[in-house]
Motif scaffolding. Structure first.
Motif, PDB file in Angstrom:
ATOM      1  N   GLY A 226       0.844  -1.198   0.000  1.00 48.47           N
ATOM      2  CA  GLY A 226       0.000   0.000   0.000  1.00 48.47           C
ATOM      3  C   GLY A 226       0.871   1.236   0.000  1.00 48.47           C
ATOM      4  N   GLY A 227       0.259   2.379  -0.087  1.00 46.82           N
ATOM      5  CA  GLY A 227       1.017   3.630  -0.090  1.00 46.82           C
ATOM      6  C   GLY A 227       1.592   3.908  -1.465  1.00 46.82           C
ATOM      7  N   SER A 228       2.657   4.693  -1.510  1.00 44.44           N
ATOM      8  CA  SER A 228       3.240   5.076  -2.782  1.00 44.44           C
ATOM      9  C   SER A 228       4.615   4.432  -2.917  1.00 44.44           C
ATOM     10  CB  SER A 228       3.359   6.594  -2.863  1.00 44.44           C
ATOM     11  OG  SER A 228       4.178   7.042  -1.814  1.00 44.44           O
ATOM     12  N   ILE A 229       5.235   4.579  -4.112  1.00 45.46           N
ATOM     13  CA  ILE A 229       6.549   3.976  -4.343  1.00 45.46           C
ATOM     14  C   ILE A 229       7.560   4.535  -3.346  1.00 45.46           C
ATOM     15  CG2 ILE A 229       8.494   3.909  -5.943  1.00 45.46           C
ATOM     16  CD1 ILE A 229       6.518   3.614  -8.205  1.00 45.46           C
ATOM     17  N   SER A 230       7.557   5.846  -3.205  1.00 48.99           N
ATOM     18  CA  SER A 230       8.480   6.451  -2.256  1.00 48.99           C
ATOM     19  C   SER A 230       7.956   6.213  -0.843  1.00 48.99           C
ATOM     20  CB  SER A 230       8.594   7.947  -2.525  1.00 48.99           C
ATOM     21  OG  SER A 230       9.290   8.538  -1.458  1.00 48.99           O
ATOM     22  N   SER A 231       8.813   5.650  -0.010  1.00 49.77           N
ATOM     23  CA  SER A 231       8.356   5.391   1.357  1.00 49.77           C
ATOM     24  C   SER A 231       8.438   6.667   2.190  1.00 49.77           C
ATOM     25  CB  SER A 231       9.217   4.278   1.981  1.00 49.77           C
ATOM     26  OG  SER A 231      10.571   4.638   1.868  1.00 49.77           O
ATOM     27  N   VAL A 232       9.094   7.667   1.631  1.00 49.86           N
ATOM     28  CA  VAL A 232       9.211   8.946   2.324  1.00 49.86           C
ATOM     29  C   VAL A 232       8.141   9.867   1.752  1.00 49.86           C
ATOM     30  CG1 VAL A 232      10.813  10.805   2.884  1.00 49.86           C
ATOM     31  CG2 VAL A 232      11.675   8.531   2.360  1.00 49.86           C
ATOM     32  N   SER A 233       7.464  10.630   2.589  1.00 44.51           N
ATOM     33  CA  SER A 233       6.405  11.482   2.065  1.00 44.51           C
ATOM     34  C   SER A 233       7.023  12.643   1.285  1.00 44.51           C
ATOM     35  CB  SER A 233       5.532  12.027   3.183  1.00 44.51           C
ATOM     36  OG  SER A 233       6.240  13.038   3.851  1.00 44.51           O
ATOM     37  N   ARG A 234       6.192  13.296   0.502  1.00 43.26           N
ATOM     38  CA  ARG A 234       6.676  14.326  -0.401  1.00 43.26           C
ATOM     39  C   ARG A 234       7.344  15.467   0.365  1.00 43.26           C
ATOM     40  NH1 ARG A 234       2.786  17.418  -4.358  1.00 43.26           N
ATOM     41  NH2 ARG A 234       4.378  19.005  -4.689  1.00 43.26           N
ATOM     42  N   GLU A 235       6.784  15.798   1.501  1.00 42.53           N
ATOM     43  CA  GLU A 235       7.310  16.937   2.256  1.00 42.53           C
ATOM     44  C   GLU A 235       8.719  16.628   2.765  1.00 42.53           C
ATOM     45  OE1 GLU A 235       4.118  15.766   2.740  1.00 42.53           O
ATOM     46  OE2 GLU A 235       3.469  17.351   1.375  1.00 42.53           O
ATOM     47  N   THR A 236       8.860  15.426   3.387  1.00 45.39           N
ATOM     48  CA  THR A 236      10.173  15.114   3.965  1.00 45.39           C
ATOM     49  C   THR A 236      11.237  14.878   2.898  1.00 45.39           C
ATOM     50  OG1 THR A 236       9.118  13.001   4.348  1.00 45.39           O
ATOM     51  CG2 THR A 236       9.790  14.228   6.297  1.00 45.39           C
ATOM     52  N   ALA A 237      10.794  14.423   1.712  1.00 40.20           N
ATOM     53  CA  ALA A 237      11.769  14.177   0.662  1.00 40.20           C
ATOM     54  C   ALA A 237      12.320  15.502   0.135  1.00 40.20           C
ATOM     55  CB  ALA A 237      11.136  13.396  -0.476  1.00 40.20           C
ATOM     56  N   SER A 238      11.706  16.571   0.533  1.00 41.27           N
ATOM     57  CA  SER A 238      12.097  17.911   0.104  1.00 41.27           C
ATOM     58  C   SER A 238      12.349  17.901  -1.391  1.00 41.27           C
ATOM     59  CB  SER A 238      13.339  18.395   0.849  1.00 41.27           C
ATOM     60  OG  SER A 238      14.458  17.661   0.435  1.00 41.27           O
ATOM     61  N   TYR A 239      11.336  17.441  -2.093  1.00 40.18           N
ATOM     62  CA  TYR A 239      11.510  17.260  -3.500  1.00 40.18           C
ATOM     63  C   TYR A 239      11.527  18.583  -4.246  1.00 40.18           C
ATOM     64  CZ  TYR A 239      11.698  15.753  -8.012  1.00 40.18           C
ATOM     65  OH  TYR A 239      12.157  15.600  -9.261  1.00 40.18           O
ATOM     66  N   SER A 240      12.541  18.810  -4.970  1.00 41.94           N
ATOM     67  CA  SER A 240      12.651  20.081  -5.677  1.00 41.94           C
ATOM     68  C   SER A 240      13.741  19.962  -6.719  1.00 41.94           C
ATOM     69  CB  SER A 240      13.018  21.188  -4.713  1.00 41.94           C
ATOM     70  OG  SER A 240      14.305  20.921  -4.205  1.00 41.94           O
ATOM     71  N   TYR A 241      13.974  21.075  -7.406  1.00 42.55           N
ATOM     72  CA  TYR A 241      15.076  21.105  -8.352  1.00 42.55           C
ATOM     73  C   TYR A 241      16.387  20.833  -7.634  1.00 42.55           C
ATOM     74  CZ  TYR A 241      12.687  22.625 -12.556  1.00 42.55           C
ATOM     75  OH  TYR A 241      11.912  22.660 -13.662  1.00 42.55           O
ATOM     76  N   ARG A 242      16.423  21.138  -6.322  1.00 42.49           N
ATOM     77  CA  ARG A 242      17.675  20.961  -5.605  1.00 42.49           C
ATOM     78  C   ARG A 242      18.104  19.499  -5.606  1.00 42.49           C
ATOM     79  NH1 ARG A 242      17.433  22.486   0.210  1.00 42.49           N
ATOM     80  NH2 ARG A 242      18.199  20.384   0.568  1.00 42.49           N
ATOM     81  N   GLN A 243      17.119  18.629  -5.345  1.00 40.93           N
ATOM     82  CA  GLN A 243      17.444  17.207  -5.326  1.00 40.93           C
ATOM     83  C   GLN A 243      17.931  16.742  -6.711  1.00 40.93           C
ATOM     84  OE1 GLN A 243      14.389  14.335  -4.971  1.00 40.93           O
ATOM     85  NE2 GLN A 243      15.541  13.066  -3.558  1.00 40.93           N
ATOM     86  N   LEU A 244      17.252  17.248  -7.733  1.00 38.09           N
ATOM     87  CA  LEU A 244      17.633  16.913  -9.096  1.00 38.09           C
ATOM     88  C   LEU A 244      19.069  17.375  -9.349  1.00 38.09           C
ATOM     89  CD1 LEU A 244      16.023  15.681 -11.456  1.00 38.09           C
ATOM     90  CD2 LEU A 244      15.582  17.978 -12.258  1.00 38.09           C
ATOM     91  N   PHE A 245      19.361  18.566  -8.905  1.00 38.26           N
ATOM     92  CA  PHE A 245      20.686  19.146  -9.097  1.00 38.26           C
ATOM     93  C   PHE A 245      21.747  18.337  -8.344  1.00 38.26           C
ATOM     94  CE2 PHE A 245      24.027  22.299  -8.086  1.00 38.26           C
ATOM     95  CZ  PHE A 245      24.415  22.561  -9.385  1.00 38.26           C
ATOM     96  N   GLU A 246      21.365  17.891  -7.146  1.00 39.30           N
ATOM     97  CA  GLU A 246      22.290  17.024  -6.389  1.00 39.30           C
ATOM     98  C   GLU A 246      22.639  15.792  -7.208  1.00 39.30           C
ATOM     99  OE1 GLU A 246      20.670  15.799  -2.628  1.00 39.30           O
ATOM    100  OE2 GLU A 246      20.513  17.899  -1.988  1.00 39.30           O
ATOM    101  N   GLY A 247      21.609  15.244  -7.845  1.00 40.20           N
ATOM    102  CA  GLY A 247      21.832  14.072  -8.694  1.00 40.20           C
ATOM    103  C   GLY A 247      22.783  14.390  -9.824  1.00 40.20           C
ATOM    104  N   VAL A 248      22.575  15.531 -10.466  1.00 42.12           N
ATOM    105  CA  VAL A 248      23.450  15.947 -11.554  1.00 42.12           C
ATOM    106  C   VAL A 248      24.888  16.034 -11.055  1.00 42.12           C
ATOM    107  CG1 VAL A 248      23.996  17.824 -13.145  1.00 42.12           C
ATOM    108  CG2 VAL A 248      21.614  17.194 -12.745  1.00 42.12           C
ATOM    109  N   MET A 249      25.055  16.581  -9.850  1.00 40.93           N
ATOM    110  CA  MET A 249      26.400  16.773  -9.317  1.00 40.93           C
ATOM    111  C   MET A 249      27.071  15.466  -8.928  1.00 40.93           C
ATOM    112  SD  MET A 249      26.963  19.735  -9.908  1.00 40.93           S
ATOM    113  CE  MET A 249      28.601  19.876  -9.220  1.00 40.93           C
TER     114      MET A 249
END
Lengths: 504, 333
Positions: A226-249
């Motif tokens: 049950g739930g979603s693929i991400s076990s962390v909720s959207r708020e705590t994952a602090s999902y943003s361009y920043r995370q994407l940028f971290e990945g790029v780096m």
């Protein structure tokens, strides 16, 4: 030389017609790549009617770009949902999907897209550098070396499975190799473990096996949990361009690995006959083997995303070499591309380098620019794509299962593959449920076939003496070293643990 | 008055007949209005069969107004899946397709997996001729066919998988011609060309068109051909005298003559089949199709309907000795 080199880049960038075509090609290539079950080969075959009216250079740039960016979008569904579009994307799934589960889809996507781009560009550079030594390198690899390379790949299983699971890993790997024996016996030409089922005569469909082992079990698990693929909720994952940028780096942070796997990918691509999925797996295995902390792999290590992605995109640059300069395509995709080149009036062969250097450079630049456009575009939209991992599973699972089933059917157009999909899905879910490694399975099925066929050929050509060919000896040395290292690493912590058990 | 009436009715009748005649002939073509024809290609997308298939489908659609041709790739088991599917499809003329002519060998020997009878299929046409050639690697000391016959050391010949037409022809010819050849299998796609460049194989017997570029690039040479019009390469049939070998060469040549065929399931109604054949003829006569094929370096030498059927039946009627040779070639190993 230098003048031609930059002249062709300038001509390409300054022509709105060319850039427009490249944008279109990138868009088509990305859409085809993201759809499981259809490969780049089909997109070129379908584009052929449109190529007739085209001029030589724009047409060639269009086709090559379309083909080259295919792998860049293929990993999106592997990372997001654990649904690999093809055998080489499956390598990205192993660490990409766990990252998505940890709420790091953005980071994984950022890293994989950037890695694809870097791989594509390094592949183009390798292409340029390798032109003078193409002949000796390609000629050095015969069936004997193919067999030993496949064997080397298979020994990576020891590292992939992790310390405690080495036996489980071997069992799963052998299961994969067993499935690779289904089909037509290369030695006698008779159907083997296939009976009257014609759809099995060419072996178990790789795409179906990969979808059954990875995608379906993950979806069952998600539905059960049950739930979603991400076990962390959207708020705590602090999902943003920043995370994407971290990945790029992450890619420049692991630049040495990215460079090595790009070169491995390009060289594997250069050698016709190794199969397209092998590159990504060699690179993944290499990343695990050289890592100081191999236990992190399979649980969401970003290197496990970078390595196969650089490898599979760099492959295109490598594969173009024998296609253009020998007129011998290195993969089935390149064979179709070569056919399309003929329509445009391009005659692949050794004279290309002397007579059509401008075209050669334009194609190299097309690989570079096409990859850059694809990466920029994908990074821009990834933010919204990654949000899907936070969607409730109840809404997501049906779509993804349909996607997987369609992929399995479309790849060969035979309904019987759906039965195989169900049967292997049960096996896959069992492995997942009881925490057995699944990556060795794909290695077994991909490399098992190459190993068998090339061993047979090598024995017929040279008998047992093929082991004494110079390059064979080098590869044998590598295999022995790999096994030795695996054994050493396996024993060391155990003795330490045993001592601890005795001392208290 | 009556006379006028008779005259008028006669004229009317004539006119009606005049109108009815083309209507009758067009009947078959009318049948395809608003219908979808599935054209099955027995390989995956890309490659020669797909290319010819897509060209033929595109232009047949043009000459059957109102029809829609859809190409469906059905790869698997060396064209058997595609051929079986075409044979088993409904005989309404809405499913036709293409597969390897080499399946004639499979049928001759009765290999497993066959669910068709080529003699019963509705033959529509063939797009070209694929002459075969013996190719030797450039660095090989063998420069002529006589060299090959005289050589003491066995020469490695590359073929694709066992049971493929390429393998059957190579084994059959090398054993019938008593050539000192060792047949190696598993060289799929263009890997045979690379193997010749590496020097691990000396040569191969295959469709000449696949090696045209290879030879142009100076990597190999043709030492004999079966069929084909190149005046500089000797015809294999002129180089041998043994009647059994000659009949095998004739069989191989007949295969080459009906390359890139198009056929449907048995029992397509004659009017519909005629319409398909007519559309096929028009399609292959189309200048645009020929230009496209030329650009792709794919030759067009079409053959039509009954002429192809006759060739297929001739190829299927082989003397027992030839079949014995074939069986032996396939059972060897």
């Amino acid at each position: 030389m230098i003048e031609t080199m930059f002249g062709s880049l300038y001509a390409m960038l300054m022509s709105p017609h060319m850039m427009g075509l490249m944008l279109l090609a990138v868009a088509i290539g990305l859409v085809v790549g993201v759809t499981p079950g259809i490969g780049g080969r089909l997109s070129i075959a379908l584009a052929i009617p449109f190529v007739f009216g085209m001029e030589m250079i724009p047409g060639a740039v269009f086709l090559l770009t379309m083909h080259a960016v295919n792998g860049t979008s293929g990993q999106i569904s592997s990372i997001m949902f654990g649904v690999p579009g093809d055998g080489d994307d499956a390598a990205t799934t192993i660490d990409g999907y766990p990252m998505a589960k940890k709420g790091e889809a953005g980071r994984a996507l950022g890293a994989s897209v950037t890695a694809s781009g870097i791989g594509g560009i390094v592949g183009a550079v390798v292409f340029a550098i390798m032109i003078p030594v193409l002949e000796p390198v390609v000629m050095a690899f015969s069936p004997a070396e193919f067999f030993l390379l496949a064997l080397l790949g298979i020994t990576f299983i020891a590292f992939l499975a992790g310390r405690e699971q080495i036996f489980k890993g071997l069992i799963v790997g052998l299961f994969g190799m067993m499935l690779a024996t289904v089909g037509t016996d290369p030695n006698t030409g008779t159907p083997r473990f296939a009976g009257d089922f014609l759809f099995l005569w060419d072996g178990v469909s790789l795409i179906t096996a990969v979808l059954a082992l990875f995608a379906i079990p993950e979806m069952i698990a998600l539905a059960v949990k049950g739930g979603s693929i991400s076990s962390v909720s959207r708020e705590t994952a602090s999902y943003s361009y920043r995370q994407l940028f971290e990945g790029v780096m992450e890619v420049p942070r692991h630049w040495w690995l990215a460079l090595r796997t790009s070169v491995i990918g390009a060289v594997v691509g250069m050698i016709p006959g190794l199969g397209s999925s092998a590159a990504a797996w060699f690179c993944y295995g290499h990343a695990v083997q050289t890592s100081k902390t191999p236990e992190r792999f399979g649980k969401g290590a970003v290197e496990g995303v970078i390595a196969p992605e650089t490898g599979s995109n760099a492959r295109e640059g490598g594969a173009l070499l024998p296609t253009l300069f020998f007129g011998i395509p290195a993969s089935s995709g390149m064979a179709v591309l070569m056919g399309a080149f003929l329509i445009l009036g391009i005659q692949p062969g050794p004279t290309m380098i002397t007579e059509r250097l401008d075209l050669v450079w334009t194609l190299i630049w097309a690989l570079v620019v096409g990859n850059l456009i694809a990466v920029t575009f994908l990074l821009f939209i990834m933010r919204w794509v990654a949000l899907l991992t936070f969607v409730n599973g109840a809404m997501l699972v049906p779509f993804i299962v349909v996607m997987a089933v369609t992929g399995s059917y479309v790849s060969e157009g035979q309904w019987q593959n759906l039965v195989v999909l169900v049967v292997l899905s049960v096996v896959g879910y069992g492995l997942l449920r009881f925490n057995w490694p699944r990556a060795p399975f794909v290695i077994g099925i991909v490399l098992g076939k190459i190993a068998e066929e090339s061993l047979h050929k090598a024995l017929e050509l040279w008998g047992l003496s093929f082991f004494t060919r110079p390059l064979s000896l080098v590869l044998i040395g590598l295999i022995v070293a790999t096994i030795g290292y695996a054994v050493y690493r396996n024993i060391k912590p155990r003795t330490a643990g045993a001592q601890r058990a005795v001392t208290p | 008055m009556t006379r006028t009436a008779t005259c008028m009715s006669l004229a009317g009748g004539l006119a009606a007949t005049a109108i009815a005649m083309p209507a009758l002939a067009q009947n078959g073509a009318d049948y395809f209005k608003g219908k979808t024809v599935t054209y099955i290609v027995a390989t995956s997308a890309g490659g020669g069969y797909d290319l010819y298939g897509r060209l033929v489908a595109e232009y047949m659609q043009r000459y059957l107004p109102g029809s829609t041709f859809v190409v469906r790739n059905l790869p698997g088991a060396r064209h058997l899946v595609g051929a079986n599917t075409i044979f088993a499809s409904r005989a309404d003329g809405l499913t036709i397709g293409t597969f390897n002519t080499g399946l004639i060998y499979n049928q001759l020997v009765g290999l497993p997996g066959i669910k068709f009878d080529l003699a019963k299929m509705s033959w529509i046409g063939k797009a070209t001729t694929e002459p075969r050639a013996i190719v030797m690697a450039q660095q090989s000391p063998i420069k002529t066919f006589a060299d090959l016959q005289a050589t003491k050391q066995p020469v490695n010949f590359a073929t694709s998988g066992i049971g493929s037409a390429n393998y059957v022809e190579t084994t059959m010819l090398t054993s019938a011609l008593k050539l000192p050849a060792k047949v190696l299998t598993g060289y799929n796609g263009n890997t045979d060309q690379l193997a010749m460049r590496r020097g691990e194989v000396g040569g191969t017997i295959g469709s000449r068109s696949s090696f045209e570029q290879f030879v142009q690039n100076g990597y190999g040479r043709f030492i004999a051909q079966i069929g084909g019009k190149d005046p500089n390469v000797p015809q294999l049939r002129d180089l041998v005298k043994d009647p059994a070998a000659l009949s095998l060469i004739a069989l191989v040549q007949s295969q080459g003559d009906i390359a890139r065929l198009t056929a449907g399931p048995p029992g397509i109604p004659p009017a519909v089949l005629d319409a398909l054949r007519e559309a096929y003829r028009n399609a292959l006569d189309d200048k645009e199709l020929q230009e496209k094929a030329a650009k792709l370096e794919r030759p067009v030498e079409p053959g039509y309907g009954d002429e192809v059927l006759k060739a297929v039946i001739t190829a299927l009627n082989q003397p027992p000795e030839t079949i014995a040779l074939l069986t032996q070639a396939l059972k060897k190993k």
